[in-house]
Design a protein around this motif. Sequence first.
Motif, PDB file in Angstrom:
ATOM      1  N   SER A   1      78.137  84.087  76.375  1.00  0.00           N
ATOM      2  CA  SER A   1      79.185  83.218  75.843  1.00  0.00           C
ATOM      3  C   SER A   1      79.491  82.071  76.801  1.00  0.00           C
ATOM      4  O   SER A   1      79.417  82.234  78.018  1.00  0.00           O
ATOM      5  N   ARG A   2      79.835  80.938  76.222  1.00  0.00           N
ATOM      6  CA  ARG A   2      80.279  79.820  77.052  1.00  0.00           C
ATOM      7  C   ARG A   2      81.634  80.140  77.655  1.00  0.00           C
ATOM      8  O   ARG A   2      82.466  80.786  77.024  1.00  0.00           O
ATOM      9  N   ALA A   3      81.840  79.677  78.878  1.00  0.00           N
ATOM     10  CA  ALA A   3      83.108  79.958  79.558  1.00  0.00           C
ATOM     11  C   ALA A   3      83.438  78.817  80.507  1.00  0.00           C
ATOM     12  O   ALA A   3      82.543  78.161  81.046  1.00  0.00           O
ATOM     13  N   ILE A   4      84.724  78.585  80.708  1.00  0.00           N
ATOM     14  CA  ILE A   4      85.185  77.513  81.583  1.00  0.00           C
ATOM     15  C   ILE A   4      85.569  78.080  82.943  1.00  0.00           C
ATOM     16  O   ILE A   4      86.354  79.032  83.029  1.00  0.00           O
ATOM     17  N   THR A   5      85.010  77.477  83.985  1.00  0.00           N
ATOM     18  CA  THR A   5      85.384  77.795  85.358  1.00  0.00           C
ATOM     19  C   THR A   5      85.649  76.479  86.076  1.00  0.00           C
ATOM     20  O   THR A   5      84.787  75.599  86.105  1.00  0.00           O
ATOM     21  N   VAL A   6      86.830  76.344  86.637  1.00  0.00           N
ATOM     22  CA  VAL A   6      87.211  75.109  87.320  1.00  0.00           C
ATOM     23  C   VAL A   6      86.676  75.134  88.752  1.00  0.00           C
ATOM     24  O   VAL A   6      86.886  76.111  89.471  1.00  0.00           O
ATOM     25  N   PRO A   7      85.968  74.093  89.180  1.00  0.00           N
ATOM     26  CA  PRO A   7      85.433  74.058  90.544  1.00  0.00           C
ATOM     27  C   PRO A   7      86.540  73.940  91.588  1.00  0.00           C
ATOM     28  O   PRO A   7      87.676  73.566  91.277  1.00  0.00           O
ATOM     29  N   ILE A   8      86.204  74.236  92.824  1.00  0.00           N
ATOM     30  CA  ILE A   8      87.185  74.179  93.908  1.00  0.00           C
ATOM     31  C   ILE A   8      87.628  72.745  94.173  1.00  0.00           C
ATOM     32  O   ILE A   8      88.806  72.478  94.390  1.00  0.00           O
ATOM     33  N   ASP A   9      86.676  71.823  94.157  1.00  0.00           N
ATOM     34  CA  ASP A   9      86.990  70.430  94.471  1.00  0.00           C
ATOM     35  C   ASP A   9      87.528  69.716  93.229  1.00  0.00           C
ATOM     36  O   ASP A   9      86.803  69.031  92.506  1.00  0.00           O
ATOM     37  N   ILE A  10      88.826  69.866  92.982  1.00  0.00           N
ATOM     38  CA  ILE A  10      89.449  69.292  91.784  1.00  0.00           C
ATOM     39  C   ILE A  10      89.537  67.774  91.884  1.00  0.00           C
ATOM     40  O   ILE A  10      89.430  67.063  90.880  1.00  0.00           O
ATOM     41  N   LYS A  11      89.711  67.266  93.083  1.00  0.00           N
ATOM     42  CA  LYS A  11      89.794  65.813  93.253  1.00  0.00           C
ATOM     43  C   LYS A  11      88.496  65.149  92.815  1.00  0.00           C
ATOM     44  O   LYS A  11      88.502  64.119  92.134  1.00  0.00           O
TER      45      LYS A  11
END
Length: 316
Positions: free
Chosen positions: A182-192
């Motif tokens: 399944s597709r899933a969203i993971t936010v990277p550490i470097d948000i800037k």
Amino acid sequence: MKEYLEKTLRQNVLMEETEYLNDKLPLSFQGRYAFFMVKTNGLSWIAIQPKCDVGLVTLRKDRARIEKLAGLNCAIFFNVTTYYIKQKLVEEGIPFVLKDKQVYLPFIGILLSDINEREIAPVHLISYLTQKLIFVAIYEKWVEVTVSEAAIKLKVSKMSISRCFDEIEYLNVDIMGMKGKSRAITVPIDIKKLWEDMKPILRNPVIARYELQEDIHLENKAGISALCEYSLLSDNRYPTYAITKKEMAGVGLKNMRQVHKGEEIGCLVLELGYFIDFMDKKTEDPMSVALSLTEAEKQDERVDISVDEMLEEYVW
């Protein structure tokens, strides 16, 4: 990759990892790619496989450089990639192999092998719901959040969230991955860095601006007033409020008298395409605030500094 190529091409494939280009390329290339010498039906070619996330612009430039240096056709091997990148590679005639899904090797006559590949409709303008989803994911630091889980979090249907996931994949926003099948969203550490990369596709959430003669004392703040809540900036003489399309009729905003040029403003109301109640402050969220400001407002150095301070404290 060798087994998949043999299965798809129906021929023996000779393939081995090589380091012969390492002495001819900058060290950065060794960190970005693994190199393979490949022979199919008597034809030798070279392949590069990204070791990390590499953007389309860099992929395009690096592949051309390696192809020229090696004097051989060069393809790109992917374990995973986005629909957007695949579409662009095909449009530009750049060879690639996506493991267990697609082979596009025009230099040997394989134009497209497609196995159960879902087609995504082109996206010309990011939807407000998708932008809201991305921002909520960033604020909550989502890790492997699937369509079903995202639908619960945003309190909308799975079908709506699935369309948002399609937009994110097509627009190549670097938060999409897989959780099992399944597709899933993971936010990277470097948000800037993510913010800077996303800027070209983000849109101003303001649909309309209403300068009213009287202060109507709405609950939610937006624009400059919201920025003042997040910083030491002093507000205008009048407050700026947020309202969504659903709330418009209940307030009767369109029937209220707006000021004419030269008249004093009682309040400014921004009709927004979405509203994220950030940290229960009844205030437009920081990233949307940054996008809501007018060009004239952003020309004020104090506003520019306050935006940077807000993002630094509440987002990065």
